[in-house]
Write an enzyme that holds these catalytic residues in place. Structure first.
Site, PDB file in Angstrom:
ATOM      1  N   GLY A 194      -1.484 -14.692  -1.873  1.00 35.64           N
ATOM      2  CA  GLY A 194      -2.549 -15.316  -1.097  1.00 35.64           C
ATOM      3  C   GLY A 194      -3.278 -14.359  -0.185  1.00 35.64           C
ATOM      4  O   GLY A 194      -4.271 -14.728   0.438  1.00 35.64           O
ATOM      5  N   ALA A 241       3.380  -7.321  -2.816  1.00 32.75           N
ATOM      6  CA  ALA A 241       2.308  -7.097  -1.840  1.00 32.75           C
ATOM      7  C   ALA A 241       2.550  -7.845  -0.542  1.00 32.75           C
ATOM      8  O   ALA A 241       1.784  -7.663   0.420  1.00 32.75           O
ATOM      9  CB  ALA A 241       0.964  -7.514  -2.435  1.00 32.75           C
ATOM     10  N   LYS A 245       0.694   4.572   6.755  1.00 25.48           N
ATOM     11  CA  LYS A 245       1.442   4.621   8.015  1.00 25.48           C
ATOM     12  C   LYS A 245       2.917   4.882   7.794  1.00 25.48           C
ATOM     13  O   LYS A 245       3.669   5.148   8.751  1.00 25.48           O
ATOM     14  CB  LYS A 245       1.221   3.322   8.788  1.00 25.48           C
ATOM     15  CG  LYS A 245      -0.216   3.176   9.275  1.00 25.48           C
ATOM     16  CD  LYS A 245      -0.490   1.819   9.861  1.00 25.48           C
ATOM     17  CE  LYS A 245      -1.933   1.743  10.372  1.00 25.48           C
ATOM     18  NZ  LYS A 245      -2.943   1.985   9.312  1.00 25.48           N
ATOM     19  N   LYS A 290       7.673   0.026   6.715  1.00 28.13           N
ATOM     20  CA  LYS A 290       7.183   0.266   5.353  1.00 28.13           C
ATOM     21  C   LYS A 290       7.855   1.495   4.738  1.00 28.13           C
ATOM     22  O   LYS A 290       8.036   1.573   3.526  1.00 28.13           O
ATOM     23  CB  LYS A 290       5.668   0.437   5.378  1.00 28.13           C
ATOM     24  CG  LYS A 290       4.907  -0.815   5.798  1.00 28.13           C
ATOM     25  CD  LYS A 290       5.161  -1.986   4.854  1.00 28.13           C
ATOM     26  CE  LYS A 290       4.408  -1.830   3.554  1.00 28.13           C
ATOM     27  NZ  LYS A 290       4.582  -3.018   2.675  1.00 28.13           N
ATOM     28  N   LEU A 311     -11.033  -1.969   2.793  1.00 29.67           N
ATOM     29  CA  LEU A 311     -12.220  -2.567   3.397  1.00 29.67           C
ATOM     30  C   LEU A 311     -12.317  -4.038   3.036  1.00 29.67           C
ATOM     31  O   LEU A 311     -12.184  -4.412   1.877  1.00 29.67           O
ATOM     32  CB  LEU A 311     -13.473  -1.837   2.908  1.00 29.67           C
ATOM     33  CG  LEU A 311     -13.560  -0.357   3.295  1.00 29.67           C
ATOM     34  CD1 LEU A 311     -14.659   0.318   2.510  1.00 29.67           C
ATOM     35  CD2 LEU A 311     -13.797  -0.212   4.781  1.00 29.67           C
ATOM     36  N   ARG A 337      -3.341   2.830  20.922  1.00 33.52           N
ATOM     37  CA  ARG A 337      -2.286   1.874  21.244  1.00 33.52           C
ATOM     38  C   ARG A 337      -0.920   2.450  20.893  1.00 33.52           C
ATOM     39  O   ARG A 337      -0.819   3.465  20.198  1.00 33.52           O
ATOM     40  CB  ARG A 337      -2.536   0.564  20.489  1.00 33.52           C
ATOM     41  CG  ARG A 337      -3.819  -0.125  20.904  1.00 33.52           C
ATOM     42  CD  ARG A 337      -4.242  -1.199  19.932  1.00 33.52           C
ATOM     43  NE  ARG A 337      -4.647  -0.662  18.637  1.00 33.52           N
ATOM     44  CZ  ARG A 337      -5.221  -1.380  17.675  1.00 33.52           C
ATOM     45  NH1 ARG A 337      -5.439  -2.674  17.866  1.00 33.52           N
ATOM     46  NH2 ARG A 337      -5.560  -0.824  16.534  1.00 33.52           N
TER      47      ARG A 337
END
Length: 620
Positions: A307, A380, A426, A438, A465, A552
């Site tokens: 989803g 995913a 990352k 991850k 994107l 951050r």
């Protein structure tokens, strides 16, 4: 039928309906015109043969021959498709079909003429000469008709545009623009760097120069926009085009995907303004369709996180390869409904292709895998927002680490052959909870690949994107609300790729990866976030402020794709690199040690899945 003629045929049929003509009437008139062409051709041929001495002509056999030929024209014209709407006026296909018809008639009718020439008083060469004349008359009528229809279809009050690229896509677009009365654009010239095309005209539209001549050509034609008609226009080309076009006040527009153009699924209304996605994330992908089809076609495939942005696009692309079964799993029922709408055309949520489950629930996953027995898994499902996970590291552990382990174990239980874990840049030299979680998922996947010997691998890439909650939608929402755009640091850069491009490469990676590998997608050059913010503000036409908020916790100034110490980095695909991370046995995972290490030194790029009693990270 070619794409060009299909498009033309569509326009002609629309024009026919607009005039209230039936196809029968239209082709009936065409047949009568061809019949008259034969009659004139035969009469002209016999008159020429007797040097215009009409008294020497035996008119009865000549008229009888005209009648026979006219009947044959109807029968053979129908047989060859001339009167069945297969071809368009003046096309090469129609010219060929008419030629077949005329030659067959000429040869068939020449036999009795040659045998009985003396008895009936008709020259033996009559049908040969009349065949050439008839074909010329038929072709002339069709050409004039095509010119008439083309002129009627030309748009009124359309804005003049230049087309960049006089190749296949350029010819396709100029034809559409000139044969659609509702078109907003009228082409006034081409720009093309191919010297062999400098004198070329396509449907009367000339190539006026090379791309470097854009200033002179724009001023001379008074064009208002430039349409990029290059099939594989990447972000570098589009950035250069935009810079040049801006200097002369031209709006830059781009075309839909080439596959959609070829399939006729698009209209001129799909020609759109250049977007920020085009400028920073448009990477042409050479997909090895055969290798992908080998492991996806006729296979049972399960996608977790179906989803989400990546998961739903994966499902859409996988469906093109004809899987035996596509299972879409997510805990977000609304997301599943949207994905089902894209794949099946409905969102009823009452079929077995949608599976509502949470990857944190190991027992539920095992039951699903045992019952449905997928052969290929794309994982995913993940939590991905860095600041949120910095506040709630437990959630990252439960979903990204243990959730991945649950999916891996369920897959191993039933012998899944191919397992693709979707990772992130990352995870390379991680400095955040998201990156560490991850990274742990990558190492667990490497462990599963080592244990099973099957293609259990990870695919790592940067920002996509247009995904939900990503940079561009956030900026767009701020601009729509007339609020300042927030940027962490003026020098901060990120890697970007569009969702379809990333998913194409993910599927490709699944075909070429080896057990335990991490495949790293080539994201091109990193892009400054500040540059994106400035360009989006400029495109909006608004005057908005940019506020710097500072980096951050856990956030890097510049992202990386490859971690320190990752062994065996090499490339077998133009846009995919291979590397390896150390596997970690699930029995050696320890949540409290993982958190303690993070609390002690979250800035140090050290560990992803702390092993019980040691750091065990590949970067130490």
């Amino acid at each position: 039928m070619s794409v060009k003629n299909w498009l033309w045929s569509t326009h002609v049929q629309d024009e026919t309906r607009a005039r209230g003509e039936s196809i029968f009437v239209r082709f009936g008139v065409q047949y009568l015109t061809d019949a008259v062409a034969w009659a004139l051709a035969i009469v002209a041929a016999v008159v020429f043969r007797y040097d215009f001495v009409v008294s020497r002509v035996h008119w009865v056999p000549v008229l009888f021959l005209c009648l026979v030929v006219i009947v044959l024209q109807l029968l053979l014209g129908w047989t060859f498709g001339v009167y069945r709407g297969r071809f368009t006026y003046g096309s090469f296909e129609e010219a060929r079909a008419v030629a077949y018809t005329v030659v067959t008639i000429a040869l068939f009718s020449s036999v009795p003429v040659v045998i009985f020439s003396a008895q009936i008083g008709v020259p033996r060469s009559l049908m040969l000469i009349s065949g050439f004349i008839a074909y010329g008359l038929m072709g002339a009528v069709r050409y004039l008709k095509r010119m008439y229809v083309t002129q009627r279809m030309r748009p009124d009050n359309a804005q003049p545009v230049l087309l960049l690229g006089a190749g296949f896509m350029g010819s396709l677009m100029v034809r559409r623009m000139l044969t659609d009365r509702e078109s907003e654009y009228i082409p006034v010239g081409f720009l093309d760097d191919d010297r062999s095309k400098r004198n070329l005209h396509l449907m009367g539209v000339p190539v006026l120069g090379r791309f470097k001549d854009i200033v002179k050509v724009a001023n001379s034609t008074r064009a208002t926009a430039l349409v990029v008609c290059v099939a594989r226009a990447d972000s570098n080309l589009l950035q250069r085009v935009t810079t040049m076009a801006d200097s002369v006040g031209l709006k830059v527009k781009v075309l839909p995907e080439l596959d959609d153009l070829n399939d006729g699924r698009t209209t001129l209304k799909d020609v759109r303004d250049l977007s920020i996605e085009d400028l920073i994330g448009r990477h042409p992908v050479d997909t090895d369709v055969a290798s992908i089809a080998d492991y996806l076609s006729n296979k049972r495939i399960l996608v977790t996180g179906a989803g989400g942005s990546i998961g739903s696009e994966l499902c859409r692309q996988i469906a093109k390869f004809g899987p035996a079964e596509l299972m879409m799993l997510d805990r977000d029922e609304t997301g599943l409904q949207q994905t089902q709408l894209q794949i099946s055309g409905h969102g009823l949520l009452d079929s077995t292709d949608v599976i509502l489950a949470d990857i944190r629930d190991a027992d539920a996953l095992e039951r699903i895998f045992v019952a449905r027995r997928p052969e290929v898994v794309f994982h995913a499902a993940a939590l991905k927002h860095l600041p949120m996970l910095e506040q709630y590291p437990d959630e990252a552990w439960k979903t990204n680490v243990l959730g991945t382990l649950n999916v891996l174990r369920a897959a191993m239980t039933i012998g899944v052959e191919t397992f693709v874990n979707i990772s992130t840049d990352k995870a390379a030299n991680p400095t955040s909870i998201l990156g560490h979680s991850k990274r742990a998922a990558e190492r667990l996947t490497a462990w599963a690949g080592k244990e099973t010997g099957h293609s259990y691998l990870s695919v790592r890439f940067g920002n996509v994107l247009g995904s939900r909650g990503s940079l561009l939608p956030t900026f767009q929402a701020l601009i729509a609300a007339d609020k300042p755009l927030t940027v962490t640091h003026p020098d901060a850069t990120r890697y970007f790729m569009t969702i379809p491009e990333a998913c194409q490469l993910v599927m490709q990676a699944g075909a070429i990866g080896s057990p335990g590998e991490v495949l790293i997608l080539d994201m091109g050059k990193p892009v400054r976030i500040l540059d994106i913010a400035r360009r989006m503000i400029a495109q909006s036409g608004k005057s908005l402020e940019i506020i710097y908020t500072g980096l951050r916790d856990g956030e890097k100034l510049h992202e990386e794709l490859t971690g320190v110490g990752e062994a065996g980095a090499h490339r077998t695909h133009a846009l995919i690199s291979h590397a390896r991370v150390l596997p970690i046995d699930p029995s050696r995972l320890d949540r409290s040690e993982w958190q303690r290490r993070w609390d002690d030194d979250q800035a140090e790029t050290a560990i992803v899945g702390i092993e019980r009693g040691s750091l065990g990270g590949v970067n130490r």
